[in-house]
Design a protein around this motif. Structure first.
Motif, short mmCIF file in Angstrom:
data_model
loop_
_atom_site.label_atom_id
_atom_site.label_comp_id
_atom_site.label_asym_id
_atom_site.label_seq_id
_atom_site.Cartn_x
_atom_site.Cartn_y
_atom_site.Cartn_z
N ILE A 252 0.84 -1.20 0.00
CA ILE A 252 0.00 0.00 0.00
C ILE A 252 0.87 1.24 0.00
N LEU A 253 1.86 1.27 0.89
CA LEU A 253 2.61 2.52 0.96
C LEU A 253 3.53 2.71 -0.24
N SER A 254 3.91 1.61 -0.87
CA SER A 254 4.74 1.74 -2.07
C SER A 254 3.98 2.45 -3.18
N SER A 255 2.64 2.27 -3.15
CA SER A 255 1.86 2.92 -4.19
C SER A 255 1.83 4.44 -3.99
N PHE A 256 2.23 4.89 -2.80
CA PHE A 256 2.25 6.33 -2.54
C PHE A 256 3.65 6.91 -2.64
N ARG A 257 4.59 6.15 -3.21
CA ARG A 257 5.95 6.65 -3.36
C ARG A 257 6.26 6.88 -4.83
N PRO A 258 7.24 7.73 -5.09
CA PRO A 258 7.72 7.81 -6.47
C PRO A 258 8.42 6.51 -6.85
N ASN A 259 8.40 6.18 -8.12
CA ASN A 259 8.90 4.88 -8.56
C ASN A 259 10.36 4.63 -8.18
N ASP A 260 11.18 5.69 -8.23
CA ASP A 260 12.61 5.47 -7.97
C ASP A 260 12.90 5.32 -6.48
N ALA A 261 11.92 5.61 -5.63
CA ALA A 261 12.17 5.55 -4.18
C ALA A 261 11.68 4.25 -3.56
N ILE A 262 11.14 3.36 -4.38
CA ILE A 262 10.47 2.20 -3.82
C ILE A 262 11.41 1.27 -3.06
N PHE A 263 12.54 0.97 -3.64
CA PHE A 263 13.43 0.00 -3.00
C PHE A 263 14.51 0.66 -2.15
N ARG A 264 14.39 2.00 -1.98
CA ARG A 264 15.51 2.74 -1.43
C ARG A 264 15.88 2.31 -0.01
N ASP A 265 14.89 2.19 0.86
CA ASP A 265 15.19 1.93 2.25
C ASP A 265 15.19 0.45 2.59
N LEU A 266 15.06 -0.39 1.57
CA LEU A 266 14.98 -1.83 1.84
C LEU A 266 16.35 -2.47 1.97
N PHE A 267 17.29 -2.04 1.11
CA PHE A 267 18.62 -2.66 1.11
C PHE A 267 19.66 -1.60 1.32
N PRO A 268 20.22 -1.41 2.44
CA PRO A 268 19.91 -2.08 3.70
C PRO A 268 18.61 -1.56 4.30
N PHE A 269 17.98 -2.39 5.11
CA PHE A 269 16.66 -2.07 5.65
C PHE A 269 16.76 -0.99 6.72
N THR A 270 15.93 0.02 6.57
CA THR A 270 15.78 0.99 7.67
C THR A 270 14.29 1.11 7.94
N PRO A 271 13.92 1.51 9.16
CA PRO A 271 12.48 1.61 9.48
C PRO A 271 11.75 2.59 8.58
N ARG A 272 12.47 3.43 7.92
CA ARG A 272 11.79 4.39 7.02
C ARG A 272 11.10 3.67 5.87
N ALA A 273 11.50 2.43 5.64
CA ALA A 273 10.85 1.64 4.59
C ALA A 273 9.38 1.42 4.91
N LEU A 274 8.99 1.58 6.18
CA LEU A 274 7.61 1.33 6.58
C LEU A 274 6.80 2.61 6.64
N TRP A 275 7.32 3.65 6.08
CA TRP A 275 6.59 4.92 6.12
C TRP A 275 6.56 5.54 4.74
N PRO A 276 5.43 6.00 4.24
CA PRO A 276 5.37 6.55 2.87
C PRO A 276 6.04 7.91 2.81
N GLU A 277 7.31 7.87 2.57
CA GLU A 277 8.02 9.13 2.52
C GLU A 277 9.20 8.95 1.59
N PRO A 278 9.35 9.70 0.56
CA PRO A 278 8.49 10.81 0.16
C PRO A 278 7.09 10.36 -0.28
N PHE A 279 6.07 11.20 0.00
CA PHE A 279 4.68 10.86 -0.29
C PHE A 279 4.23 11.53 -1.58
N THR A 280 3.60 10.75 -2.47
CA THR A 280 3.11 11.34 -3.72
C THR A 280 1.93 10.53 -4.26
#
Ligand code: ATP
Ligand code: MG
Lengths: 355, 277
Positions: B29-57
């Protein structure tokens, strides 16, 4: 209001014959009760009359018209089911008006008919309720009301009171009788309760295994049964039956006893096997009685006392007394069977021997 | 272990399990609210920001609808609604016939109905295609709707329920002069609302999730339904992940909106609710 006639009516389900040639004529305005043991085909017979089952052979005539092949809705009959079959999602008013809605009776006319029927059955305050919100007796009245508004020629009731408690049953019985008197409608009422049959009926039809055993007014059947089955079916405790053999002098010797009873009918063939019948209330207890029996139990009902005794060889006899009676250590009973109140049946055919 | 502690451990386990199940959904759900290039950004390495829609769009949703996803939703709703409406009528009638009438070969036909919903769709896809193309329905809406109207499971559901309705009701109604259709409509349907809703939802969701058949039956791709449309997001351009997730969210949301208000009936209907006398 119409007469009804059944001619040679038969019904089989697969190879099994359930109704075996019923002949019956019911006059206009008569209340006829079908009785018989469970499974004898009472409901089936009623459903044949209603048209809910197809007839295998024979004819059904209502008001002189042959309706054997007529659609159930066009026969002019209304049926009250044992389960009531009230539509659970409709209010009392909608239930009673269902048939008129289906048949496009003008709304105003339908409303008047519903109000009238409701008033007659004391349902007016309940008209907006659903069946689940009614007591058993009230549901019963709604089911009758639904039949009533159709103003049928013939009312059919299939054990309508069997789901009610004893007190309500007595009350509804009285109400049904009043309704019948008021409407003067032809009614057929099915029950296996002989008290209901005796109290309601103008005439009773006793059925057994799909055959009519006897037709007649309640007391006629009680006093003058045609066969062992009818004699045993009506009355509680049931009629006492003593198997016996006709002696050379025409007297009757009950099995296992050393006394001869006078026979109420003449001309019996000596050596013939018969059954002597006598109702419990006619058994005459006296110290000089010819027959001796050992007492098994005594039932005190307050207004009557039933004494159950054993005449030996497992032959049970019941006696009904109108006065209080206590055992006081007594273990044997002596009694007579008054000749005027005994009946004789052929042991082989079960048929009553008159003459 | 004291009972309080035991409870605490139990709840901890439950929460952990819940997180494992809910997390992917939440992430979609929150990935759908991110820009396409930001989707995998906080996953590798994982940070808790991956669980928050930010940047939001809302870019993904705007793009989806610009690419005609609105029409695809409308198409699917049309197909599903038509199927549901026609299917309720046809399957209820069939179930009614099986429940109330005796006719020669009844148990055989009923057996075929049962088998028909046990068969995987793939097994009949080719023969069905042949039939539909002989009828000249390829690339017509009828190809999607008509074959799905009769549904063995729905027939069986109706049959099961109608069979439990006491015969006295239909007999009482017959004596009052009601015909069979009237009895079905005025007595059986009101008594079986949960079953009707169950069957209706089933037909709807069946169409909503249809993929293989619409792909086969509508080769021109002029009239796309939702699953086919969604698949198109994957290969048409370089995969637009945020749009794919956005389409998935919408696809899940619509049947859910339908299901939630009717859920009470749905569960009741499948449990084969009794009838109040
Ligand atoms: N549809 C049917 N198919 C086969 N047999 C049937 C059918 N309906 C009734 N019977 C059989 O017919 C017989 C008579 O049934 P019926 O219901 O008329 O009895 P009944 O006299 O009304 O009994 P009860 O007092 O228990 O209501 C029974 O043996 C029953 O099993
Ligand atoms: Mg019966």
């Amino acid at each position: 209001m119409s007469s009804l006639e059944l001619r040679g009516l038969r019904k089989h389900f697969g190879p099994v014959e359930i109704i075996s040639g019923v002949e019956l004529k019911i006059a206009e305005g008569e209340l006829v009760v079908f009785v018989g043991p469970s499974g004898c085909g009472k409901s089936t017979l009623l459903r044949l009359i209603a048209g809910l089952e197809t007839v295998s052979a024979g004819e059904v005539l209502i008001g002189g018209r042959d309706v054997t092949k007529v659609d159930p809705a066009k026969r002019g009959v209304a049926m009250v089911f044992q389960s009531y079959a009230l539509f659970p999602h409709m209010t009392v008013r909608q239930n009673m008006g269902f048939g008129m809605r289906v048949n496009r009776v003008p709304k105003a006319e339908a409303a008047v008919k519903i109000e009238q029927a409701a008033a007659l059955l004391q349902l007016t305050p309940l008209l907006e309720r659903k069946p689940a919100q009614l007591s058993g007796g009230q549901r019963q009245r709604v089911a009758i009301g639904r039949a009533l508004v159709r103003q049928p020629d013939v009312f059919l009731f299939d054990e309508p009171l069997s789901n009610l408690d004893a007190e309500l049953r007595v009350q509804m019985r009285t109400e049904l009788l009043a309704l019948h008197a008021r409407l003067g409608a032809t009614m057929i009422y099915v029950t296996h309760d002989q008290i209901e049959a005796m109290t309601l009926a103008d005439r009773i039809v006793v059925l057994r295994a799909g055959r009519v055993e006897q037709i007649g007014a309640p007391l006629e059947l009680y006093d003058d049964p045609d066969n062992l089955f009818v004699a045993g079916f009506l009355g509680s405790p049931r009629m006492n039956f003593l198997p016996a053999e006709v002696q050379p002098d025409g007297r009757l010797r009950p099995d296992g006893m050393s006394v001869d009873l006078p026979s109420p009918v003449d001309g019996l063939e000596p050596g013939c096997r018969v059954v002597v019948g006598c109702r419990p209330e006619n058994v005459e207890l006296t110290d000089t009685g010819a027959i001796q029996a050992s007492i098994k139990s005594v039932e005190q009902l307050g207004n009557a006392t039933f004494v159950h005794a054993d005449c030996g060889a497992g032959l049970a006899v019941a006696a009904e007394l109108r006065q209080r009676w206590s055992l006081s250590g007594q273990t044997t009973l002596r009694f007579n069977l008054p000749i005027a109140q005994t009946q004789v049946f052929d042991a082989d055919t079960g048929l009553r021997i008159r003459k | 272990m004291p009972p309080v502690l035991r409870k605490a451990v139990l709840y901890l386990c439950l929460v952990a399990a819940a997180i494992i199940f809910v997390l992917p959904l939440w992430w979609a759900i929150l990935s759908s609210f991110r820009p396409n290039d930001a989707i995998f950004r906080d996953l590798f390495p994982f940070t808790p920001r991956a669980l928050w829609p930010e940047p939001f769009t809302l870019d993904a949703y705007v793009a989806i609808f610009e690419r005609g996803f609105g029409a695809i939703i409308a198409n699917t709703l049309l197909v599903a609604a038509l199927t549901t409406a026609l299917g309720l009528v046809v399957n209820a009638l069939a179930g009614f016939a099986f429940a109330l009438f005796d006719f020669p070969g009844k148990s055989t036909v009923l057996g075929i109905v049962v088998v028909s919903f046990m068969l995987p769709f793939e097994a009949i896809a080719m023969p069905l295609y042949t039939v539909v193309s002989q009828l000249g329905w390829i690339d017509h809406v009828a190809a999607l709707v008509v074959p799905s109207v009769a549904n063995g499971l729905a027939v069986f559901l109706f049959y099961q329920f109608f069979q439990q309705v006491p015969k006295d009701y239909s007999e009482a109604a017959r004596l009052e002069g009601a015909g069979w259709l009237r009895i079905l409509w005025s007595v059986y349907v009101p008594l079986s609302l949960p079953t009707c809703i169950s069957a209706g939802l089933m037909l709807f969701i069946f169409q909503w999730e249809a993929f293989l058949w619409p792909l086969l039956a509508m080769p021109a791709q002029q009239f796309k339904v939702i699953q086919v449309g969604m698949a198109a997001f994957q290969d048409q351009y370089t995969t637009a992940w945020n749009q794919l997730f956005g389409a998935a969210v919408i696809t899940a949301l619509i049947p859910m909106l339908l299901l939630i208000p009717l859920q009470r009936y749905y569960v009741q209907g499948l449990a084969g609710s009794g009838i109040k006398g």
